[in-house]
Write a protein that holds these residues in place. Structure first.
Motif, PDB file in Angstrom:
ATOM      1  N   ARG A 335      64.335  55.209 -15.842  1.00  0.00           N
ATOM      2  CA  ARG A 335      63.258  54.735 -14.973  1.00  0.00           C
ATOM      3  C   ARG A 335      63.850  53.912 -13.836  1.00  0.00           C
ATOM      4  O   ARG A 335      64.656  53.015 -14.031  1.00  0.00           O
ATOM      5  N   VAL A 336      63.389  54.224 -12.640  1.00  0.00           N
ATOM      6  CA  VAL A 336      63.915  53.604 -11.439  1.00  0.00           C
ATOM      7  C   VAL A 336      62.985  52.516 -10.916  1.00  0.00           C
ATOM      8  O   VAL A 336      63.416  51.424 -10.564  1.00  0.00           O
ATOM      9  N   ALA A 337      61.695  52.842 -10.844  1.00  0.00           N
ATOM     10  CA  ALA A 337      60.729  51.924 -10.233  1.00  0.00           C
ATOM     11  C   ALA A 337      59.359  52.162 -10.830  1.00  0.00           C
ATOM     12  O   ALA A 337      59.088  53.208 -11.431  1.00  0.00           O
ATOM     13  N   THR A 338      58.475  51.201 -10.634  1.00  0.00           N
ATOM     14  CA  THR A 338      57.095  51.305 -11.100  1.00  0.00           C
ATOM     15  C   THR A 338      56.172  50.838  -9.982  1.00  0.00           C
ATOM     16  O   THR A 338      56.406  49.789  -9.373  1.00  0.00           O
ATOM     17  N   VAL A 339      55.149  51.638  -9.742  1.00  0.00           N
ATOM     18  CA  VAL A 339      54.117  51.244  -8.786  1.00  0.00           C
ATOM     19  C   VAL A 339      52.795  51.162  -9.536  1.00  0.00           C
ATOM     20  O   VAL A 339      52.573  51.860 -10.521  1.00  0.00           O
ATOM     21  N   LEU A 340      51.922  50.311  -9.052  1.00  0.00           N
ATOM     22  CA  LEU A 340      50.609  50.103  -9.679  1.00  0.00           C
ATOM     23  C   LEU A 340      49.543  50.370  -8.629  1.00  0.00           C
ATOM     24  O   LEU A 340      49.561  49.784  -7.548  1.00  0.00           O
ATOM     25  N   GLY A 341      48.646  51.296  -8.951  1.00  0.00           N
ATOM     26  CA  GLY A 341      47.582  51.652  -8.015  1.00  0.00           C
ATOM     27  C   GLY A 341      46.227  51.616  -8.685  1.00  0.00           C
ATOM     28  O   GLY A 341      46.078  52.042  -9.841  1.00  0.00           O
ATOM     29  N   ARG A 342      45.244  51.108  -7.981  1.00  0.00           N
ATOM     30  CA  ARG A 342      43.877  51.045  -8.505  1.00  0.00           C
ATOM     31  C   ARG A 342      42.913  51.570  -7.464  1.00  0.00           C
ATOM     32  O   ARG A 342      43.191  51.540  -6.261  1.00  0.00           O
ATOM     33  N   ASP A 343      41.775  52.066  -7.964  1.00  0.00           N
ATOM     34  CA  ASP A 343      40.715  52.560  -7.090  1.00  0.00           C
ATOM     35  C   ASP A 343      39.414  51.894  -7.516  1.00  0.00           C
ATOM     36  O   ASP A 343      39.047  51.920  -8.694  1.00  0.00           O
ATOM     37  N   LYS A 344      38.715  51.297  -6.580  1.00  0.00           N
ATOM     38  CA  LYS A 344      37.496  50.555  -6.902  1.00  0.00           C
ATOM     39  C   LYS A 344      36.358  51.472  -7.338  1.00  0.00           C
ATOM     40  O   LYS A 344      35.366  50.998  -7.914  1.00  0.00           O
ATOM     41  N   ASP A 345      36.472  52.761  -7.046  1.00  0.00           N
ATOM     42  CA  ASP A 345      35.413  53.682  -7.434  1.00  0.00           C
ATOM     43  C   ASP A 345      35.409  53.860  -8.949  1.00  0.00           C
ATOM     44  O   ASP A 345      36.313  53.395  -9.657  1.00  0.00           O
TER      45      ASP A 345
END
Length: 563
Positions: A335-345
């Motif tokens: 594993r190189v990197a981690t991103v966190l994404g959210r959507d309000k819908d």
């Protein structure tokens, strides 16, 4: 059967029979020879004629004056072949009070049957339409109430009543009984529904109808008014309004599910009557009664759910990696990197998936979506810093709406160097040089040039004479690679030729090195070149030279500058 006798002999004594009168419509026939009376082809009907009087004559074949007659009475027995018939097809009772008690007489129905005995006896029954509010007396046909009536529940009844005779095949006749109720002031205000629910998509246009609430005060229908209860939340009051006459609730503001996904409105229906409850006494069986409270106001809840529209793009969290470092020898799957994404819908509109859309040359990385929230970047192919030392990846977070929305995020992956490249000497065949004897100390002989594709300490090179310099005639600058003579000059008479091994070593951990041969002749040009063979990177190398051979020494940094 009738019989007559004749005392004559022969043909004169033979008696024949016929019906003279009473056989209208040929209902009967008689055998000429035997006098047997039978029914004709047409059916008998007792209800039309219960008996028939026939005059039968006996006569001789010559039809002379010698003849005699007799009266035959045929009585017709009853068969149950008639259907009961009501005196009216429909009986009406208009304006029956809704507060009429149980057992109140409503109306009498009557049917007749011309048959006799049980075939003419009639029994009454309610077939349908009574809603268990009425019954009919089986013998008299009297219709009475058996339960309390309510004008506000039902204003009219149309019942089917049957009259059945009591002999097989039990013929039935039918009539209808129509009853209307008289409204009385006995009802409170009440909403039609125990609660109202509606669903609206966010961003819907203002003026859109949400739902129509309806209440009734059956005694005063046209005077109901509607309003929101003051306890309704200000947020809801800012978004909705209600028509005071029709009860229609409409949108007046911008609906945003992300700000509020559920609103509860409290609606008041008012008939304009006294604000204190009033009562009505209703009779039960006998002398018992109960008190019915009447309220001229009613309150009801309206629940409005705001449905999601895909009006929000995914957002990357500030904790998402933007720049990471990884060693070039990182194994696949690391594993190189981690991103966190959210959507309000909500729902599918809020489910996020991650992809790499740019910068991923030769697919050296891959990204995996975890719980529609995290994107984990992994090594997917071998890395080589010397080929590519930095990847500028574009990570895309895309929701599952229709159409989908997305947001891109920049991720820099810096490839860190590992010592995986040995130094490379420019002259792969070695060096052939000539110098004059008796040159002064510090005279430059040559400069060995080497390169290393690595960077940093892994590319910092050091030069050593590792073999052939037993008399310490030469010395080498370990940093520049320049070889010079020492104060004791070369002496051709003592040694005509030097076969030197120069090793170049980097400063990595572990260090890697490459050897090179330097063939010196004193006072003449060397015509025979050196021959060098190299091993694999990361190992020490040995050199074989044409002509005389000399021992090859391993790299020994402690002897690099030995005079």
């Amino acid at each position: 059967m009738v019989q007559a006798t004749d005392a004559d002999q022969g043909e004169n004594g033979r008696v024949l029979y016929r019906i003279l009168t009473g056989n209208s419509n040929n209902l009967f026939s008689i055998d000429r020879q035997t006098g047997l009376v039978t029914r004709g082809l047409r059916a008998l009907d007792r209800e039309t004629s219960s008996s028939h009087v026939l005059e039968v004559e006996a006569y001789n074949s010559d039809e002379g004056s010698m003849r005699s007659s007799v009266r035959v009475i045929v009585y017709v027995d009853d068969a149950n072949d008639e259907v009961p018939v009501f005196t009216q097809q429909q009986y009406n009772r208009l304006g029956l009070r809704e507060t009429a008690g149980v057992g109140t007489s409503v109306i009498v129905v009557r049917a007749t049957d011309p048959d006799t005995g049980d075939g003419g006896a009639v029994a009454y029954a309610l077939v349908s339409g009574s809603d268990r509010k009425f019954e009919v007396d089986v013998s008299t046909g009297l219709v009475t109430t058996v339960d309390y009536l309510d004008y506000e529940t039902k204003t009219t009844y149309l019942m089917n009543v049957s009259a059945t005779d009591q002999a097989p095949p039990f013929h039935r006749g039918f009539c209808t009984v129509y009853v209307t109720l008289l409204n009385e002031l006995d009802e409170a205000v009440a909403f039609f529904s125990a609660g109202y629910e509606a669903s609206l998509r966010e961003n819907i246009a203002t003026g859109t109808e949400v739902v129509q609430v309806q209440a009734q005060s059956a005694d005063n229908l046209n005077q109901l008014t509607y309003r929101f209860d003051p306890d309704t939340s200000p947020a809801a009051l800012a978004l909705f309004k209600i028509d005071s006459v029709t009860g229609r609730i409409t949108v007046t503001g911008l609906l945003d599910r992300e700000k509020g996904d559920m609103y509860t409105l409290t609606v008041v229906a008012d008939d304009g009557g006294p604000k204190k409850d009033s009562t009505v006494v209703r009779k039960l069986n006998g002398n018992s009664s109960f008190i019915h409270c009447i309220s001229h106001l009613d309150l009801q809840k309206v629940s409005i759910t705001i449905l999601d529209e895909n009006d929000n793009s995914p957002e990357f969290d500030i904790t998402s990696d933007t720049s990471v470092d990884i060693l070039e020898n990182a194994p696949m799957g690391k594993r190189v990197a981690t991103v966190l994404g959210r959507d309000k819908d909500a729902g599918l509109n809020g489910l996020v998936n991650f992809t790499l859309v740019a910068g991923n040359m030769e697919d050296v990385f891959k990204i995996k979506t975890v719980n529609h929230t995290y994107g984990e970047v992994y090594v997917n192919a071998p890395l080589d810093r010397e080929s590519v030392d930095r990847y500028l990846l574009k990570v895309r977070a895309m929701d599952n709406g229709s159409p989908p929305r997305h947001t891109d995020h920049s991720l820099t992956v810096n490839i860190l160097d590992v010592n995986d490249n040995a130094p490379v000497i420019e002259s792969q065949r070695g060096y052939n040089v000539s110098i004059s004897e008796n040159v002064g100390g510090g005279t430059s002989v040559l400069r060995v040039m080497a390169t290393d594709r690595d960077i940093g300490p892994n590319a910092m090179l050091f030069y050593y004479i590792t073999a052939g310099n037993q008399d310490l005639t030469f010395r080498m600058d370990r940093v520049t690679g320049e070889m010079v003579t020492r104060p004791a000059p070369p002496d051709r008479e003592r040694q005509q030729e030097y076969r030197l091994i120069v090793t170049v070593e980097d400063d990595g951990t572990p260090p890697l090195s490459s050897p090179s041969a330097v063939h010196h002749l004193r006072g003449t040009q060397v015509e025979q070149p050196c021959s060098i063979s190299n091993g694999s990177p990361g190992s020490k190398y040995s050199t074989s030279l044409y002509g005389d051979s000399s021992g090859v020494l391993p790299v020994n940094r402690n002897n690099d500058f030995k005079d």
